[in-house]
Scaffold this active site. Sequence first.
Site, PDB file in Angstrom:
ATOM      1  N   SER A 132       0.341   6.608   8.755  1.00 42.07           N
ATOM      2  CA  SER A 132       0.546   8.001   8.594  1.00 42.07           C
ATOM      3  C   SER A 132       1.027   8.840   9.899  1.00 42.07           C
ATOM      4  O   SER A 132       1.736   9.785   9.958  1.00 42.07           O
ATOM      5  CB  SER A 132      -0.295   8.905   7.698  1.00 42.07           C
ATOM      6  OG  SER A 132      -0.087   8.550   6.358  1.00 42.07           O
ATOM      7  N   ARG A 268      10.307   2.470 -33.371  1.00 39.12           N
ATOM      8  CA  ARG A 268       9.071   1.707 -33.738  1.00 39.12           C
ATOM      9  C   ARG A 268       8.209   2.384 -34.724  1.00 39.12           C
ATOM     10  O   ARG A 268       8.178   3.680 -34.742  1.00 39.12           O
ATOM     11  CB  ARG A 268       8.163   1.618 -32.339  1.00 39.12           C
ATOM     12  CG  ARG A 268       6.806   1.095 -32.701  1.00 39.12           C
ATOM     13  CD  ARG A 268       6.921  -0.427 -33.016  1.00 39.12           C
ATOM     14  NE  ARG A 268       5.516  -0.925 -32.764  1.00 39.12           N
ATOM     15  CZ  ARG A 268       5.293  -2.249 -33.321  1.00 39.12           C
ATOM     16  NH1 ARG A 268       6.460  -3.020 -33.779  1.00 39.12           N
ATOM     17  NH2 ARG A 268       4.034  -2.855 -33.144  1.00 39.12           N
ATOM     18  N   GLN A 336       2.226   2.738 -21.712  1.00 42.06           N
ATOM     19  CA  GLN A 336       1.254   3.252 -22.939  1.00 42.06           C
ATOM     20  C   GLN A 336       2.103   3.465 -24.377  1.00 42.06           C
ATOM     21  O   GLN A 336       1.565   2.818 -25.246  1.00 42.06           O
ATOM     22  CB  GLN A 336       0.550   4.515 -22.664  1.00 42.06           C
ATOM     23  CG  GLN A 336      -0.572   4.621 -23.367  1.00 42.06           C
ATOM     24  CD  GLN A 336      -1.798   3.685 -23.356  1.00 42.06           C
ATOM     25  OE1 GLN A 336      -1.827   2.979 -22.211  1.00 42.06           O
ATOM     26  NE2 GLN A 336      -2.707   3.574 -24.097  1.00 42.06           N
ATOM     27  N   GLU A 363       8.045   7.248   3.259  1.00 35.17           N
ATOM     28  CA  GLU A 363       8.539   8.540   3.955  1.00 35.17           C
ATOM     29  C   GLU A 363       7.681   9.850   3.581  1.00 35.17           C
ATOM     30  O   GLU A 363       7.955  10.754   3.417  1.00 35.17           O
ATOM     31  CB  GLU A 363       9.756   9.022   3.147  1.00 35.17           C
ATOM     32  CG  GLU A 363      10.872   8.108   3.398  1.00 35.17           C
ATOM     33  CD  GLU A 363      12.372   8.725   3.497  1.00 35.17           C
ATOM     34  OE1 GLU A 363      12.403   9.772   3.873  1.00 35.17           O
ATOM     35  OE2 GLU A 363      13.216   8.041   3.224  1.00 35.17           O
ATOM     36  N   THR A 365       3.079   9.811   2.710  1.00 36.75           N
ATOM     37  CA  THR A 365       2.238   9.721   1.711  1.00 36.75           C
ATOM     38  C   THR A 365       2.387  11.093   0.890  1.00 36.75           C
ATOM     39  O   THR A 365       2.417  12.325   1.644  1.00 36.75           O
ATOM     40  CB  THR A 365       1.014   9.251   2.054  1.00 36.75           C
ATOM     41  OG1 THR A 365       0.294  10.255   2.860  1.00 36.75           O
ATOM     42  CG2 THR A 365       1.176   7.828   2.539  1.00 36.75           C
TER      43      THR A 365
END
Length: 379
Positions: A132, A268, A336, A363, A365
Amino acid sequence: MDFDLPAEHAMIRDTVREFCEEEIEPIAQEIEDEHRFPEEVFAELGDLDMMGVPVSEEYGGLGGDQLMYALVTEELGRVSGGIGLSYAAHVSLGSKPIELFGTDAQKEEWLRPLAEGEGMGAWALTEPGSGSDASDMDTMAVKEGDEYVLNGTKQFITNASVANSVLVKAVTDPEAGYDGISTFIVDPEDDGFEITTVWDKMGLNSSPTCEIQLDDVRIPEDRLLGEEGEGWTQTMKTLDGGRISIAALSVGLAQGAYEAAKDYAGEREQFGQPIAKFDAIRDKVVDMHRKTERARLLTHKAATEYDKGESVTRESALAKLDASEAAREVAEDAVQVLGGYGYTEDFSPQRFYRDAKLMEIGEGTSEIQHVVLGQQLGL
């Protein structure tokens, strides 16, 4: 306040969307599995005049703006994070700085082939020990006569192994701190330039991420971009635009994951009805849509302000922070929603999930974005 896209922007977006659905989506998982950079896709993007969207027509670009470029990046990310990442690095990091800071001769020699799609660009800032603190730089450039001699190592450099030019940050004055950093245009064919590692990664493996070794790389003095000592100022301006592109890529990843989950939930069936009819799934999909739309609005705002010539340090950091975290959250929820199928490579959410994580790292954090935003807010 107009939220409708200009007609030209919508046309470009629709053209790229059609190309992505026809040419990229069918091979998106294949190129990830093979860890293969799809040269043919970028050649076709060049044929569509998409490789230099925000670059002026004078030097082979499309002459579009940051918003148009963000739309293209989003569409690529919607089907392939790896292709989107290499595209964003090519444009924001490898090409745009040459237009912003280069001489006419440099633009003609180095920018034109990038903008016209005849080559790929890369940008080498990070080093193995910097992270960083990108200004903590050991790579040195020493002037000898009418040449500079570069020595050092650069880490996690997107596109380096497929690039035709690499913009390398190096220290020219060790006593000057930030003002002692300069930028150089390096040709990978230059003696002493070596790709020492192409990393296998959690995701985005169709986009090469490399370690570069510079061992007495001699380049002529006309490959200095701008003036000595301007490298860090150039970096900050480059990252303002680059963070918008990562935000746009994140929006694309979120959109792709949301669409996969929504389609699956509508088809589904469990207990005699589509799972989208159950509150738990419906609410999850609604939240995915909300997060994606919020990130898109922040990204388009940052791009629009950039195009007005305004300072966008706050806007770009905010868009990048929100969109990158939204991409990861939406992709996780998509896995999920699909349950066991979401964990298989037969379905795209697992790929979006793995790809999205880098958006919170590259680019700057998320933690660095908080630092930037705190400074912008006077905290």
